[in-house]
Design an enzyme around this catalytic site. Structure first.
Site, PDB file in Angstrom:
ATOM      1  N   THR A  14       0.807  -1.225   0.000  1.00  0.00           N
ATOM      2  CA  THR A  14       0.000   0.000   0.000  1.00  0.00           C
ATOM      3  C   THR A  14       0.839   1.274   0.000  1.00  0.00           C
ATOM      4  O   THR A  14       0.483   2.263  -0.640  1.00  0.00           O
ATOM      5  CB  THR A  14      -0.924   0.003   1.246  1.00  0.00           C
ATOM      6  N   SER A  60       0.617 -10.033   0.147  1.00  0.00           N
ATOM      7  CA  SER A  60      -0.098 -11.318   0.243  1.00  0.00           C
ATOM      8  C   SER A  60       0.521 -12.333  -0.721  1.00  0.00           C
ATOM      9  O   SER A  60       0.324 -13.537  -0.576  1.00  0.00           O
ATOM     10  CB  SER A  60      -1.575 -11.135  -0.087  1.00  0.00           C
ATOM     11  N   ASP A  91       0.485  -6.782   5.158  1.00  0.00           N
ATOM     12  CA  ASP A  91      -0.204  -8.054   5.438  1.00  0.00           C
ATOM     13  C   ASP A  91       0.738  -9.175   5.883  1.00  0.00           C
ATOM     14  O   ASP A  91       0.413  -9.930   6.791  1.00  0.00           O
ATOM     15  CB  ASP A  91      -1.005  -8.514   4.212  1.00  0.00           C
ATOM     16  N   CYS A 278      -2.427 -17.835  21.712  1.00  0.00           N
ATOM     17  CA  CYS A 278      -2.463 -16.537  22.402  1.00  0.00           C
ATOM     18  C   CYS A 278      -1.446 -15.595  21.762  1.00  0.00           C
ATOM     19  O   CYS A 278      -0.431 -16.029  21.233  1.00  0.00           O
ATOM     20  CB  CYS A 278      -2.099 -16.687  23.871  1.00  0.00           C
TER      21      CYS A 278
HETATM   22  N1  ASP Z   1      -2.434  -5.825   0.809  1.00  0.00           N
HETATM   23  C1  ASP Z   1      -1.417  -4.862   1.133  1.00  0.00           C
HETATM   24  C2  ASP Z   1      -0.107  -5.591   1.265  1.00  0.00           C
HETATM   25  O1  ASP Z   1       0.147  -6.216   2.255  1.00  0.00           O
HETATM   26  C3  ASP Z   1      -1.761  -4.155   2.391  1.00  0.00           C
HETATM   27  C4  ASP Z   1      -0.736  -3.175   2.871  1.00  0.00           C
HETATM   28  O2  ASP Z   1       0.262  -2.904   2.254  1.00  0.00           O
HETATM   29  O3  ASP Z   1      -0.955  -2.633   3.945  1.00  0.00           O
HETATM   30  O4  ASP Z   1       0.676  -5.541   0.327  1.00  0.00           O
END
Ligand code: ASP
Length: 341
Positions: A14, A60, A91, A278
């Site tokens: 992001t 991801s 992520d 946990c």
């Molecule tokens: N889906 C994005 C990623 O992990 C989310 C982020 O960057 O916060 O690449």
């Protein structure tokens, strides 16, 4: 002449998004244009060089392949730079940080991962501060020695040991936690380093472990779990080690069928590692009757390791070792401060 050099490695996520002028939607930016979004980068008192993944990846899609790519970039440039900053999606940032902490043995320079919840191209972005402070931390030295010579994750004013973190919030700017290990630094007007929590550098040579095994599974238990599901997981083809996410201090239900299935799998050669579900605390097998049996049949306790640390550590160990006693022994040693000793 600037005597410190930092290598920025941009993987995607992001943080690196900007609004497309024509369509109005978010798209990854070209690394060379980053200076347009953070003009402060032209006033740094250290050299900043940049390399970019091609193609960029949403985190991801991160996998051992990209971890090796990152490790090789660091290895190739290790002697020429004082520190490394990795821009990464949030992520799976804790997985990448954990993996790098085991892949890069004897690391003596800062490797700081950061990213953001809002893209750099958005007015309220948290990316600007995360990015600039991560660079500051990577370049910080005392008497010529890097202050934080470890794989860290910097997010929202806090510097964490990377292999102790997990992403706990999908929308707060404060998205990460490290419950079992204290912060390495906090930033406000000053960046306050917590020296006693930070690894001390030594003069050992960097060793890069490039062979990672994927013969590992994770199984999270829950009340009401069915034998057929457990049996299928324990017999998954090609899986040699299983991270079992258990309750509390390493407890499972004590149904005869469950213990018998685990025991049978262990006798057939599966290694089972007990990690707590946990977010804080430690596995203590034998503390309760419900975990005494697990110890007896041969489960290995992960102490207070996170699931991402346990899985990536096994990938690295099993990439090089095949003897199960050696794998179990290496797993229970602390390599990069991932276990409280
Ligand atoms: N889906 C994005 C990623 O992990 C989310 C982020 O960057 O916060 O690449």
């Amino acid at each position: 002449m600037k005597d410190t050099s930092i290598l920025l490695i941009y993987t995607g996520g992001t943080i690196g998004m900007v609004k497309d002028e024509e369509t109005g939607s978010l798209k990854p930016f070209n690394l060379d244009k980053i200076i347009n979004y953070i003009p402060e980068l032209s006033h740094l008192n250290y050299n900043l060089e940049k390399v970019s993944f091609d193609p960029l990846v949403d985190s991801s899609d991160m996998s051992p392949k990209q971890w090796i790519e990152l490790a090789e970039i660091i290895e190739k440039n290790y002697d020429d730079y004082d520190g490394f900053v990795i821009l990464h999606g949030t992520d799976t940032m804790s997985y990448t940080a954990s993996a790098l902490s085991f892949i890069l043995e004897n690391l003596n320079k800062p490797v700081i991962l950061t990213g953001s919840q809002l893209p750099l191209g958005v007015v309220r972005t948290d990316g600007r501060d995360n990015f600039i402070t991560a660079l500051e931390i990577a370049s910080a030295k005392e008497n010529g020695v890097p202050i934080v010579p470890e794989v860290c994750l910097y997010f929202e004013n806090r510097l964490y040991r990377g292999n102790r973190t997990y992403k706990y919030n999908a929308e707060n700017f404060n998205a990460f936690r490290s419950v079992n290990y204290p912060l390495l630094a906090e930033s406000g007007i000053y960046i306050r380093y917590k020296r006693k929590n930070i690894h001390k550098p030594d003069n050992k040579k960097l060793i890069v472990h490039k062979k990672l095994s994927s013969q590992i599974g994770i199984m999270k238990i829950f009340p009401g779990m069915q034998p057929s599901f457990v049996e299928a997981m324990l017999n998954a083809k090609g899986i040699k080690a299983l991270v079992l996410e258990t309750f509390g201090s390493g407890n499972t239900f004590t149904n005869k069928w469950f213990i018998e299935l685990l025991e049978k799998a262990i006798n057939n050669g599966l290694m089972i590692f007990n990690v707590t579900q946990c977010i804080g605390g430690s596995v203590e097998m034998g503390k309760y009757e419900t975990s005494r049996k697990l110890k007896k049949i041969g489960l290995v306790g992960a102490v207070d390791m996170t699931t991402s640390a346990a899985v990536t550590k096994l990938m690295v160990i099993m990439g090089e070792e095949s003897d199960s006693d050696t794998i179990k022994a290496k797993f229970t040693e602390s390599w990069a401060g991932e276990i409280t000793e």
